[in-house]
Design a protein around this motif. Structure first.
Motif, PDB file in Angstrom:
ATOM      1  N   SER A   1       0.832  -1.207   0.000  1.00  7.47           N
ATOM      2  CA  SER A   1       0.000   0.000   0.000  1.00  7.47           C
ATOM      3  C   SER A   1       0.860   1.248   0.000  1.00  7.47           C
ATOM      4  N   TYR A   2       1.968   1.208   0.740  1.00  3.74           N
ATOM      5  CA  TYR A   2       2.857   2.370   0.804  1.00  3.74           C
ATOM      6  C   TYR A   2       3.509   2.629  -0.556  1.00  3.74           C
ATOM      7  N   ILE A   3       3.997   1.564  -1.179  1.00  2.00           N
ATOM      8  CA  ILE A   3       4.712   1.708  -2.455  1.00  2.00           C
ATOM      9  C   ILE A   3       3.784   2.219  -3.549  1.00  2.00           C
ATOM     10  N   GLY A   4       2.500   1.861  -3.466  1.00  2.00           N
ATOM     11  CA  GLY A   4       1.556   2.299  -4.481  1.00  2.00           C
ATOM     12  C   GLY A   4       1.095   3.739  -4.328  1.00  2.00           C
ATOM     13  N   LEU A   5       1.584   4.435  -3.301  1.00  2.00           N
ATOM     14  CA  LEU A   5       1.166   5.827  -3.080  1.00  2.00           C
ATOM     15  C   LEU A   5       1.852   6.775  -4.049  1.00  2.00           C
ATOM     16  N   PRO A   6       1.177   7.877  -4.407  1.00  2.00           N
ATOM     17  CA  PRO A   6       1.891   8.975  -5.080  1.00  2.00           C
ATOM     18  C   PRO A   6       2.981   9.504  -4.155  1.00  2.00           C
ATOM     19  N   HIS A   7       4.009  10.118  -4.721  1.00  2.00           N
ATOM     20  CA  HIS A   7       5.172  10.492  -3.925  1.00  2.00           C
ATOM     21  C   HIS A   7       4.847  11.527  -2.858  1.00  2.00           C
ATOM     22  N   HIS A   8       3.931  12.437  -3.124  1.00  2.00           N
ATOM     23  CA  HIS A   8       3.615  13.442  -2.105  1.00  2.00           C
ATOM     24  C   HIS A   8       2.907  12.809  -0.912  1.00  2.00           C
ATOM     25  N   LEU A   9       2.122  11.729  -1.149  1.00  2.00           N
ATOM     26  CA  LEU A   9       1.451  11.064  -0.040  1.00  2.00           C
ATOM     27  C   LEU A   9       2.424  10.192   0.766  1.00  2.00           C
ATOM     28  N   LYS A  10       3.444   9.655   0.109  1.00  3.63           N
ATOM     29  CA  LYS A  10       4.474   8.924   0.843  1.00  3.63           C
ATOM     30  C   LYS A  10       5.135   9.833   1.874  1.00  3.63           C
ATOM     31  N   THR A  11       5.463  11.045   1.447  1.00  8.91           N
ATOM     32  CA  THR A  11       6.122  11.994   2.336  1.00  8.91           C
ATOM     33  C   THR A  11       5.208  12.350   3.506  1.00  8.91           C
ATOM     34  N   CYS A  12       3.927  12.549   3.242  1.00 15.78           N
ATOM     35  CA  CYS A  12       2.984  12.884   4.304  1.00 15.78           C
ATOM     36  C   CYS A  12       2.849  11.732   5.305  1.00 15.78           C
TER      37      CYS A  12
END
Length: 967
Positions: free
Chosen positions: A422-433
């Protein structure tokens, strides 16, 4: 994650370069050149993150790009800190400017040299960039191939869930029966059932057992199971589905399907024709996005045979995708209860035997980390099963090194891989958040507004036209919640609290540590890298001197301070943290603000909520970049004139929460704010005066407004000003005392229509009646009336509000009878009636409040009978009774002993009765709670008659015990 960091850093630098062009002078072009080079690398950086675990040298390259971005941000930040001064006007200002420029001449030269060194590093990194592009042959195909490889390697763990033996399962019976009920409810219409939950919670296992159930097999002619996964391909899914359909009727695909059918359109048509007229159940397992359902929903014929589709997903958006067109039921998976978790743990660790006494304490601590997640319990239980049961130190080592065990080479790596999907599938800005959200302590309940403000101050929120930063950040949080990465711990129309599952938090923290994104200081972990940029201190026992080198610090959040904070904080900030943007001290023992805080010229967020601060220094005016100042639940009663210097202030909250009366908001006194603070979006609770009331309408950006100490004479001007606030969403109005009139008569239809965006309305003061125009505020979700003194029915203007979720009437109604009519309050989920001193009869017609789940009655002492009409509230789960009449309590007690009213309230899961004695709340009786709790459990397991007998027997036994102790 690094791509998200680099993006946010570059966005902030680009904004500063444009805004401070004159100040930067010749350095502007040099800085812009570095930014341009980093922008060119950003696209490759996004791809490289998916491959970094395969190649350690690629990890080094990613780290270099990230560090360069951070360094150029530091250089720009230091330059602005040194040279961005208010020199004043006239001759003295000119002399001051020359003096400062001469003083910083050497610093300017040094900063220029640092920029040149950064450009040299960029050149070297760019050369590596070219090599990696050639090595990996970057293309969309390569990226997709990487994703497919990852899915294929992890499908092994998903397949294992399909073959778990029934006797090894725990806590599955109740959700299994709930799902079977939804599938076999007798409705002939087409229905989609979505099973929602985070990775590892057991969605696939549950649905597989339902799919294999004997009743299900008898009810459906056709059953099929298709695994979708993240990188689903329409053609492959169709081929898999067709293969299973023909297998069901025992015909080979080659014999039943024309070989000329090859296109997706033809395959879809074939599936639809095959299923026409048949009753089918099809499971699509592991659906990642709503696009899948959009592609397949018209392939499956609806018919009138009671056809069913089950979707398992981690994403709530998928679960809701079909709700607009078809019957839809969303089944949210729950983590295992503590008892079921312990049973599963013992099954896996001790082969079903009991846990040895000497291991119980550590086993409970480890199990708590699992948070009821079956995947984690089974994996950790399997790891501990291999440890020597007589050596407690081996178990303690597993507990201490849990983050290492979850690492790439750890024994719990399968858990990490499944949860990381689930984490890897996130857009990059949501990973940072998400990484930033992990700075909160374990089991901490995170307030929505706090987390959002931290994201905004850190520059993690990307601007979007037509939306405020707060709205964008809220959308980010909703997306992370929908993807089951952040979970709602408590929901209320005014606030929400969130948390992150402990195991997932460990995984995210590990990623954060590897990327040097944030540093967490605890009693066990107080070592950190040379360049700390975000610091979260969970424990203050470490030596202050060890923090003196934090010259790159951008964010400082301190939790649960148990030592005098001003001296500690002074020492921490004296180390040169001049670039700090975020200082969050909520809930600490701070009683005064150190002067070092007012030297933080880059500071955007200052959170002093729930501290002991009483005075705000005039030095607050030096924080020119401050956007967020939170003084809620402090003893601050006045703000200095210098607050007007903060022209960019967006959020100003303070309410002087009185220690003598914790339920009274006194408001803060300050200068007239409307002349300069025109950017304010949140302002509460400010003490009323004539000038403030008149000019408050000029704050056109206001979304939340709270005004305290209102008087009757303020009414006319208040209504006029409120009518100008088109963006207002929350409105809190408090009178100076409980018998003061809150005059809203001039809030006529035209003015009230301007408040069409209002979501929350809290009115404390004498109203006499609820203004009729409130019935047009269709967006209202919460209404709280206190001291209103209403004689007529207060429900008339509120009962048909289409979105009202919570209604609280506190000392608001003085009549004797209150009736909720059929068809009223259709969405209301919670109703509270407090201190309704004259109320004798409470009526609820059938069809009123059909979605009510919680009902609270407090200090309703004249009630002549228990409100048996709660039987019509079929979704009521909690009934809370405190200090209600003895007559009503006696009737409830008689019901509990088996009177004729027996079945009227058997659907209520929990009834809690309390009374106040000498200012303290005490349970009036444990008998009601016990009987209803037993009824709730028994109705799902055994017949009602047996349940009633068992309840009565247990109640009789419990009465004997209670009587013995009371004697």
């Amino acid at each position: 994650m690094s791509a998200g960091v680099v993006s946010s850093v570059l966005n902030q630098i680009a904004t500063l370069v444009v805004a401070e062009a004159n100040l930067l002078g010749g350095l502007q072009q040099e800085i812009q050149g570095v930014v341009d080079e980093l922008e060119h690398m950003k696209a490759f950086l996004m791809f490289a993150e998916d491959r970094e675990e395969e190649d350690p040298s690629l990890q080094v390259w990613i780290s270099q790009v990230r560090d360069v971005a951070y360094d150029i941000e530091d250089v720009v930040g230091e330059f602005l800190w040194r040279f961005n001064h208010n020199y004043g006007h006239g001759f003295n200002g000119h002399v001051h400017k020359i003096f400062v420029l001469m003083k910083n001449l050497r610093a300017r030269r040094r900063i220029a040299q640092e920029i040149q060194l950064i450009k040299s590093r960029i050149t070297s990194i760019s050369a590596s960039h070219e090599r990696y592009q050639s090595k990996y042959d970057i293309s969309n195909q390569a990226s997709t191939s990487s994703l497919l490889d990852r899915n294929n390697s992890w499908n092994y763990y998903r397949d294992a869930a399909l073959f778990v033996e029934a006797e090894k399962l725990v806590g599955i019976d109740r959700p299994k029966q709930q799902l079977i009920y939804q599938l076999l409810d007798g409705d002939s219409q087409f229905k989609v059932v979505s099973v929602l939950g985070m990775g590892g919670i057991g969605k696939t296992t549950l649905v597989k057992k339902v799919h294999e159930d004997v009743e299900i097999k008898k009810a459906f002619q056709i059953l099929a199971w298709v695994t979708v996964s993240e990188t689903w391909d329409t053609m492959e899914v169709l081929k898999d589905l067709i293969k299973q359909l023909y297998k069901e009727i025992k015909i080979s695909v080659q014999a039943g399907l024309d070989s000329s059918v090859t296109s997706t359109r033809e395959l879809k048509a074939h599936v639809k024709e095959f299923l026409k007229g048949k009753r089918y159940l099809i499971v699509f397992d592991d659906v990642w996005d709503s696009q899948f359902w959009e592609s397949f929903k018209f392939v499956l014929p609806e018919g009138s045979c009671g056809n069913r589709v089950i979707l398992t997903t981690r994403n709530a958006n998928v679960g809701n995708a079909s709700s607009g067109e078809f019957q839809c039921h969303v089944h949210e998976m729950e983590v295992l209860s503590l008892a079921d978790s312990w049973t599963l743990f013992c099954k896996k660790t001790f082969k079903g035997d009991c846990c040895p006494t000497h291991l119980e304490s550590i086993a409970e601590r480890i199990l708590k980390k699992c948070g009821g997640l079956p995947l984690a319990i089974v994996a950790i239980g399997g790891l501990l099963a291999s440890k020597d049961k007589s050596k407690i130190n081996e178990w303690e080592m597993v507990e201490r090194n849990l983050d290492d065990e979850l690492g790439v080479s750890g024994n719990l790596n399968p858990v990490t891989k499944i949860l990381s999907l689930s984490y890897i599938g996130l857009p990059h800005h949501l990973k940072t958040c998400l990484l930033y959200a992990s700075i909160f302590p374990e089991d901490y309940r995170i307030a929505k507004r706090r987390l959002i403000r931290l994201w905004i101050a850190e520059g993690l929120v990307l601007e979007k036209a037509g939306m405020s930063n707060y709205e964008i950040a809220q959308a980010y949080l909703d997306e992370l919640t929908n993807r089951s990465l952040i979970q709602v711990a408590q929901s209320h129309p005014c606030f929400r609290l969130y948390h992150i599952h402990d195991i997932l938090r460990e995984i995210v923290l590990s990623k954060s540590s590897r990327q040097n994104f944030a540093t967490i200081v605890t009693e066990a972990q107080n070592k950190f890298s040379a360049k700390v940029r975000r610091l979260a201190i969970h424990d203050l026992k470490s030596n202050t001197k060890s923090y003196m080198r934090f010259k790159c610090l951008r964010s400082l959040v301190i939790f649960n301070a148990d030592k005098p904070l001003p001296k500690y904080l002074s020492g921490l900030l004296a180390g040169g943290s001049k670039l700090l943007k975020v200082l969050d001290l909520e809930g600490t023992q701070l009683d005064e603000i150190p002067e070092e805080v007012f030297k933080l010229l880059h500071l955007k967020t200052l959170n002093l909520s729930r501290t002991r601060v009483r005075v705000i220094s005039k030095s607050i005016g030096s924080l020119k970049n401050l956007e967020y100042l939170d003084l809620r639940y402090t003893e601050v009663s006045e703000l200095p004139e210098e607050i007007l210097n903060l022209e960019g202030l967006v959020h100003l909250t303070a309410n002087n929460h009185s220690a003598q009366n914790s339920y009274f908001f006194g408001g803060f006194r300050g200068p007239n704010i409307t002349s300069k603070l025109i950017s304010l979006e949140w302002l509460y609770d400010v003490k009323a005066n004539e000038i403030l009331i008149k000019e408050i309408g000029d704050l056109k950006q206001l979304r939340r407004l709270g005004i305290a100490s209102l008087r009757r004479e303020h009414g006319k001007q208040l209504c006029s000003s409120l009518g100008k606030l088109f963006n207002l969403e929350h409105l809190y109005l408090y009178t100076v005392k409980d018998d003061e009139v809150l005059d809203l008569e001039d809030l006529n239809g035209s003015l009230c229509s301007n408040l069409c965006s209002l979501h929350v309305l809290r009115l404390w003061g004498r109203l006499g009646k609820v203004p009729e125009v409130f019935s047009s505020l269709h967006e209202l979700t919460l209404v709280h009336l206190r001291w209103s003194g209403i004689m007529d029915n207060p429900l008339e203007s509120l009962q048909y509000l289409p979105n009202l979720l919570l209604l609280m009437l506190e000392e608001a109604f003085e009549g004797e009878s209150l009736c909720f009519k059929a068809g009223c309050f259709l969405k209301l989920g919670r109703l509270g009636l407090y201190n309704v001193q004259n109320l004798r009869w409470l009526r609820m017609e059938e069809g009123a409040m059909p979605n009510l789940r919680e009902l609270e009655l407090r200090s309703v002492k004249l009630l002549e009978e228990f409100p048996w009409e709660v039987q019509h509230l079929t979704k009521l789960e909690v009934l809370y009774l405190e200090d209600i009449s003895q007559t009503a309590i006696d009737q409830l007690h008689n019901h509990d002993q088996g009177s004729g009213e027996c079945n009227k309230i058997s659907h209520i899961h929990k009834i809690l009765t309390l009374e106040t004695r000498d200012g303290r709340r005490n349970p009036r009786s444990g008998k009601q709670l016990t009987s209803y709790t037993i009824r709730m459990v028994s109705n799902t397991l055994i017949s009602k008659s047996f349940s009633l007998c068992f309840s009565c027997f247990f109640l009789y036994f419990l009465n004997l015990i209670c009587d013995f102790f009371l004697l």
